[in-house]
Motif scaffolding. Sequence first.
Motif, PDB file in Angstrom:
ATOM      1  N   ALA A   1     -23.139  35.037   0.452  1.00  0.00           N
ATOM      2  CA  ALA A   1     -23.330  34.634  -1.120  1.00  0.00           C
ATOM      3  C   ALA A   1     -22.047  34.759  -2.130  1.00  0.00           C
TER       4      ALA A   1
ATOM      5  N   ASP B   1     -26.050  38.522   2.070  1.00  0.00           N
ATOM      6  CA  ASP B   1     -25.080  39.241   1.237  1.00  0.00           C
ATOM      7  C   ASP B   1     -23.704  38.949   1.406  1.00  0.00           C
TER       8      ASP B   1
ATOM      9  N   ARG C   1     -30.175  39.600  -6.840  1.00  0.00           N
ATOM     10  CA  ARG C   1     -29.004  40.563  -6.707  1.00  0.00           C
ATOM     11  C   ARG C   1     -27.816  39.470  -6.806  1.00  0.00           C
ATOM     12  N   HIS C   2     -27.751  38.329  -6.152  1.00  0.00           N
ATOM     13  CA  HIS C   2     -26.721  37.548  -6.016  1.00  0.00           C
ATOM     14  C   HIS C   2     -26.846  36.211  -7.186  1.00  0.00           C
TER      15      HIS C   2
ATOM     16  N   ARG D   1     -25.414  28.162  -7.719  1.00  0.00           N
ATOM     17  CA  ARG D   1     -25.577  29.141  -6.444  1.00  0.00           C
ATOM     18  C   ARG D   1     -27.188  28.861  -6.016  1.00  0.00           C
TER      19      ARG D   1
END
Length: 480
Positions: A247, A244, A287-288, A257
Amino acid sequence: MQSSSNASALRQTAPAGAGWMQGLMGDMDEAAPGLGLAQRLVVGVELRVIDGRLAPGTKMPSVRALAGKLGISTFTVTESYSALRARSVLASRPGSGYYVLHRPAPAPDAAAPPAAEAHADPDRPPPAEYRGDELVREAMRRVARATPEWDDGARPGLGLVRLRERIAARHRAELPALGPQQVMTAAGSLGAAMCLLQAWTAPGDAVLIESPASRQLRRLIHTLGRGTLEVPRRGGCLDIAALDEQAALLPAEGRRRLLFVSTAVSNPLGVCMTPQGAHQALQAAERHDLRVIELDAWRGLSPLQAPSLAAMDGLQRVAQVGSVSATLSARLRLAHVLLPQRWTDDPALRCLHTTLGPSEFEERVACEVLADAGHARFLQRLNTSLKIAGERTLSLLTGAGLQALCVPDGGPFLCAGWPAGSEPRPSSDAVLLEARKQGLPLTAAADFCTTPQPFAWFRFNVTQCGDERLVRFLARIKNP
């Protein structure tokens, strides 16, 4: 998308004149009298590239033309060209032929390291009893007999259709909707990673990578001018809090990404992700907005229950890199990528596949291997042999006071070191020096990660750690 030196070399397309072949057969016999004919041809061509008689960008004769001029079989030339391509001496253009890529380093002279050191390459192929060379040789013979002009036609799309259909069929138990149009062939798993990196990132970008990870992958990323953001791996799970945090440092554009992760018997740890760890990784990817590159070259050596991110995700944001050749032979460099449908029309990826993809000969050989019932039997024997070798190696290491970083689930790799409290502990440099003297293929933690580790460890390849040599090595390193 290629490096500037390679691209400029390929732009120069002068045909090879006959002069470079003058005395070739005699030079081959003199330079490498103990090798087979195909290997001697590889040496002969390399010598001419080194001394400048074959300049970068020179177009090589076709397989049939060179075989006719030298009076040898087309199969021999085919095998030699494939080997020269694997050694990055030649490059291929579908429908056009082979070209000299660059000038390799000259052969080592008298100042080279001792023979024991030269044989301690940690990435060298395993001993013959762990390889499927005969399976590959037979497939090559069948292909050479059936299609002597295999390199003369343009290839469609993302690889040979028949091979892509076969690979798709092998994955339909986990991915029922998978079609051959979602399969891309590649020149080995590193060739697949190179295509994806160059298609989806730019120089200066950073990518997420589990730590520890394959040292060849780490080197490839840095060679291409990309940076790495390491996400520690704790056995079967990634450190999600670290992921997290890292990222946030990735490029803002979604297609750039990337997260590289292994799920089945990863290199170097030899462990599989747990179902919980795989689920957490996919949640973080969503999520990212990450594109996940699942490195899966060793799945054939993993337990059946090892999770697959591609299957769990349904190929929505995961590209899975698998391999035909990793468990077989250095004679064949063939991998594949399973792609989400919406990524298959990427023009950059298609362009790179045309330039960097495998030869049609290798694709046809892979088709033969996968259709051979002997392939499944070979994998069963290999799994049994690796399990025995792994248990023996772990027992020897434990007996010498080493501790495994993780107990491997399968495959050829095992990481271990002397933990705190086992003084006197030899230094990493001393261990590596002694390993070279013993001819053991050993690498240290620093080659696989920069994140803090619980103790200094080394990667052992269980296929190259015979009882006598390993015992002798451990005895000498603890009592120099």
